[in-house]
Design a protein around this motif. Structure first.
Motif, mmCIF file in Angstrom:
data_model
loop_
_atom_site.group_PDB
_atom_site.id
_atom_site.type_symbol
_atom_site.label_atom_id
_atom_site.label_comp_id
_atom_site.label_asym_id
_atom_site.label_seq_id
_atom_site.Cartn_x
_atom_site.Cartn_y
_atom_site.Cartn_z
ATOM 1 N N GLY A 1 3.383 3.730 4.711
ATOM 2 C CA GLY A 1 3.613 4.624 3.619
ATOM 3 C C GLY A 1 2.424 5.204 2.816
ATOM 4 O O GLY A 1 2.446 5.809 1.884
ATOM 5 N N ALA A 2 1.485 4.493 3.425
ATOM 6 C CA ALA A 2 0.055 4.915 2.879
ATOM 7 C C ALA A 2 -0.656 6.148 3.212
ATOM 8 O O ALA A 2 -0.442 6.519 4.457
ATOM 9 N N TRP A 3 -1.431 6.750 2.500
ATOM 10 C CA TRP A 3 -2.590 7.787 3.156
ATOM 11 C C TRP A 3 -3.555 6.832 3.501
ATOM 12 O O TRP A 3 -3.998 6.039 2.771
ATOM 13 N N ALA A 4 -3.981 6.891 4.638
ATOM 14 C CA ALA A 4 -5.094 5.901 5.156
ATOM 15 C C ALA A 4 -5.997 6.693 6.181
ATOM 16 O O ALA A 4 -5.712 7.327 6.964
ATOM 17 N N ASP A 5 -7.195 6.226 5.916
ATOM 18 C CA ASP A 5 -8.241 6.702 7.013
ATOM 19 C C ASP A 5 -9.295 5.576 7.223
ATOM 20 O O ASP A 5 -9.606 4.796 6.369
ATOM 21 N N VAL A 6 -10.300 5.746 8.393
ATOM 22 C CA VAL A 6 -11.243 4.948 8.415
ATOM 23 C C VAL A 6 -12.459 5.662 9.110
ATOM 24 O O VAL A 6 -12.346 6.610 9.454
ATOM 25 N N GLN A 7 -13.749 5.124 8.450
ATOM 26 C CA GLN A 7 -14.718 5.956 8.676
ATOM 27 C C GLN A 7 -15.933 5.129 9.447
ATOM 28 O O GLN A 7 -15.827 3.864 8.791
ATOM 29 N N LEU A 8 -16.542 5.267 10.574
ATOM 30 C CA LEU A 8 -17.352 4.211 11.348
ATOM 31 C C LEU A 8 -18.724 4.860 11.075
ATOM 32 O O LEU A 8 -19.210 5.907 10.936
ATOM 33 N N LEU A 9 -19.675 3.739 10.746
ATOM 34 C CA LEU A 9 -20.938 3.757 10.178
ATOM 35 C C LEU A 9 -21.856 3.437 11.418
ATOM 36 O O LEU A 9 -21.846 2.451 11.559
ATOM 37 N N LEU B 1 0.664 -1.106 -0.069
ATOM 38 C CA LEU B 1 0.037 0.186 -0.022
ATOM 39 C C LEU B 1 0.659 1.463 0.023
ATOM 40 O O LEU B 1 0.398 2.318 -0.186
ATOM 41 N N ALA B 2 2.078 1.229 0.079
ATOM 42 C CA ALA B 2 2.942 2.346 -0.047
ATOM 43 C C ALA B 2 2.763 3.291 -1.214
ATOM 44 O O ALA B 2 2.559 2.608 -2.366
ATOM 45 N N GLY B 3 2.621 4.542 -1.014
ATOM 46 C CA GLY B 3 2.226 5.355 -1.853
ATOM 47 C C GLY B 3 0.938 5.395 -2.290
ATOM 48 O O GLY B 3 0.537 6.275 -3.257
ATOM 49 N N ARG B 4 0.089 4.680 -1.735
ATOM 50 C CA ARG B 4 -1.533 4.463 -2.412
ATOM 51 C C ARG B 4 -2.572 5.097 -1.288
ATOM 52 O O ARG B 4 -2.101 5.373 -0.005
ATOM 53 N N GLY B 5 -3.512 5.428 -1.696
ATOM 54 C CA GLY B 5 -4.678 5.707 -0.712
ATOM 55 C C GLY B 5 -5.355 4.694 -0.181
ATOM 56 O O GLY B 5 -5.862 3.680 -0.944
ATOM 57 N N VAL B 6 -5.881 4.679 1.242
ATOM 58 C CA VAL B 6 -6.591 3.426 1.522
ATOM 59 C C VAL B 6 -7.772 4.237 2.338
ATOM 60 O O VAL B 6 -7.635 4.858 3.372
ATOM 61 N N PHE B 7 -9.027 3.744 2.227
ATOM 62 C CA PHE B 7 -10.295 4.268 3.116
ATOM 63 C C PHE B 7 -11.001 3.337 3.354
ATOM 64 O O PHE B 7 -11.621 2.533 2.617
ATOM 65 N N LEU B 8 -11.311 3.082 4.521
ATOM 66 C CA LEU B 8 -12.082 1.808 5.145
ATOM 67 C C LEU B 8 -13.282 2.447 5.827
ATOM 68 O O LEU B 8 -13.308 3.376 6.527
ATOM 69 N N ALA B 9 -14.479 1.902 5.432
ATOM 70 C CA ALA B 9 -15.713 1.975 6.225
ATOM 71 C C ALA B 9 -16.098 0.873 6.627
ATOM 72 O O ALA B 9 -16.197 -0.071 6.289
ATOM 73 N N GLN B 10 -16.204 0.932 8.053
ATOM 74 C CA GLN B 10 -16.825 0.014 8.954
ATOM 75 C C GLN B 10 -18.004 0.110 9.858
ATOM 76 O O GLN B 10 -18.184 1.303 10.208
ATOM 77 N N TYR C 1 -5.404 -1.937 11.128
ATOM 78 C CA TYR C 1 -4.793 -1.850 9.757
ATOM 79 C C TYR C 1 -4.495 -0.681 9.232
ATOM 80 O O TYR C 1 -3.354 -0.370 8.564
ATOM 81 N N THR C 2 -5.353 0.223 9.505
ATOM 82 C CA THR C 2 -5.088 1.794 8.930
ATOM 83 C C THR C 2 -3.852 2.361 9.537
ATOM 84 O O THR C 2 -3.310 2.877 8.688
ATOM 85 N N LEU C 3 -3.582 2.077 10.873
ATOM 86 C CA LEU C 3 -2.169 2.571 11.362
ATOM 87 C C LEU C 3 -1.148 1.828 10.741
ATOM 88 O O LEU C 3 -0.332 2.535 10.407
ATOM 89 N N ARG C 4 -1.141 0.480 10.583
ATOM 90 C CA ARG C 4 0.052 0.010 9.823
ATOM 91 C C ARG C 4 0.077 0.414 8.474
ATOM 92 O O ARG C 4 1.402 0.507 7.906
ATOM 93 N N ALA C 5 -1.058 0.534 7.817
ATOM 94 C CA ALA C 5 -0.872 0.960 6.363
ATOM 95 C C ALA C 5 -0.146 2.583 6.212
ATOM 96 O O ALA C 5 0.689 2.805 5.595
ATOM 97 N N ARG C 6 -0.462 3.268 7.420
ATOM 98 C CA ARG C 6 0.033 4.583 7.305
ATOM 99 C C ARG C 6 1.546 4.521 7.662
ATOM 100 O O ARG C 6 2.359 5.191 7.091
ATOM 101 N N THR C 7 2.117 3.545 8.623
ATOM 102 C CA THR C 7 3.198 3.170 8.929
ATOM 103 C C THR C 7 4.179 3.027 7.595
ATOM 104 O O THR C 7 5.125 3.172 7.216
ATOM 105 N N GLY D 1 -0.231 13.273 -4.020
ATOM 106 C CA GLY D 1 0.969 12.349 -3.415
ATOM 107 C C GLY D 1 0.430 11.843 -2.049
ATOM 108 O O GLY D 1 0.423 12.421 -1.175
ATOM 109 N N ALA D 2 0.230 10.415 -1.993
ATOM 110 C CA ALA D 2 -0.309 9.499 -0.962
ATOM 111 C C ALA D 2 0.840 9.850 0.231
ATOM 112 O O ALA D 2 2.130 10.027 0.155
ATOM 113 N N LYS D 3 0.069 10.263 1.167
ATOM 114 C CA LYS D 3 1.056 10.316 2.678
ATOM 115 C C LYS D 3 0.075 9.841 3.848
ATOM 116 O O LYS D 3 -0.930 9.881 3.772
ATOM 117 N N ALA D 4 0.707 9.789 4.951
ATOM 118 C CA ALA D 4 0.172 9.583 6.272
ATOM 119 C C ALA D 4 -0.634 10.645 6.775
ATOM 120 O O ALA D 4 -0.063 11.663 6.462
#
Length: 227
Positions: free
Chosen positions: A184-192, A153-162, A176-182, A224-227
């Motif tokens: 090198g991904a831009w990563a976030d999570v949204q709770l529904l 996932l390095a350099g990519r964007g990740v968005f999780l909805a749970q 998972y989001t925290l590890r993805a940021r570590t 440019g994807a970033k944490a």
């Protein structure tokens, strides 16, 4: 919303993409700038054939309509990834996703691609992010076993909805989001709140989350994807 296809002779120019049978293009301009592909859920193990009329596949149609509103249809290719069998089957479904991405590459060349997966499809999308076509992944109620790889996932964007009602799902999505940021991904999570893992309850909220995820992943890729 209807998918407005190009007038002839360009209506079916993409049919050459069907080499592997895993990529179904629902709409495409002549020169797409971005591609949005949806990936359905499935069981952990099943060798039964996967068909377009199965509920898990039909459930992704309104998701594709929702995310299509984020982009210009004059620039975006929209499609479904189809599996050869219904189950995860020890990761065999990831091969189907990679086949679809290879077909897309042959069809359009290098194109910014966002994979939008539900459940098992989200897990497959995250693993298939190793493919150079992929700039980001949106995971809806993602199936995330322990110790899933994030290096791809390095350099990519990740968005999780749970769903906020799933304590285990929330904990795993956050971890998972925290590890993805570590990595090198831009990563976030949204709770529904009120949603369920099958996206049957409050389905409109899931569709809005998918659209928001695509918007944010594409924005992160543009910067440019970033944490």
């Amino acid at each position: 919303m209807q998918y407005a296809l190009k007038e002839k002779p360009d209506v079916k120019w993409w049919e050459q993409s069907a080499a592997s049978g895993t990529l179904e293009v629902r709409h495409a301009p002549v020169r797409p700038e971005v591609a949005l592909l949806v990936l359905p859920d499935g069981p952990e193990m099943s060798q039964r054939g996967a068909w377009p009329w199965h509920l898990n596949v039909l459930r992704m149609r309104p998701v594709l309509r929702a995310v299509s509103c984020v982009v210009s249809l004059e620039e975006a290719l929209l499609g479904h990834v189809h599996y050869r069998s219904r189950g995860w089957n020890q990761g065999a479904v990831v091969d189907d996703v990679l086949r679809a991405l290879n077909d897309l590459d042959r069809l359009t060349g290098r194109t910014r691609t966002v994979l939008v997966g539900h459940g098992m499809g989200a897990r497959a999308a995250l693993q298939a992010a190793v493919h150079p076509q992929v700039c980001g992944v949106v995971g809806l109620a993602p199936w995330l076993p322990d110790h899933e790889s994030v290096v791809q996932l390095a350099g990519r964007g990740v968005f999780l909805a749970q769903s906020a009602t799933s304590a285990t799902g929330v904990a795993r999505a956050r971890e998972y989001t925290l590890r993805a940021r570590t990595a090198g991904a831009w990563a976030d999570v949204q709770l529904l709140r009120g949603g369920d893992a099958w996206m049957l309850r409050h389905s409109a909220a899931w569709h809005r989350a998918a659209a928001a995820g695509v918007r944010r992943v594409l924005a992160a890729d543009g910067q440019g994807a970033k944490a």
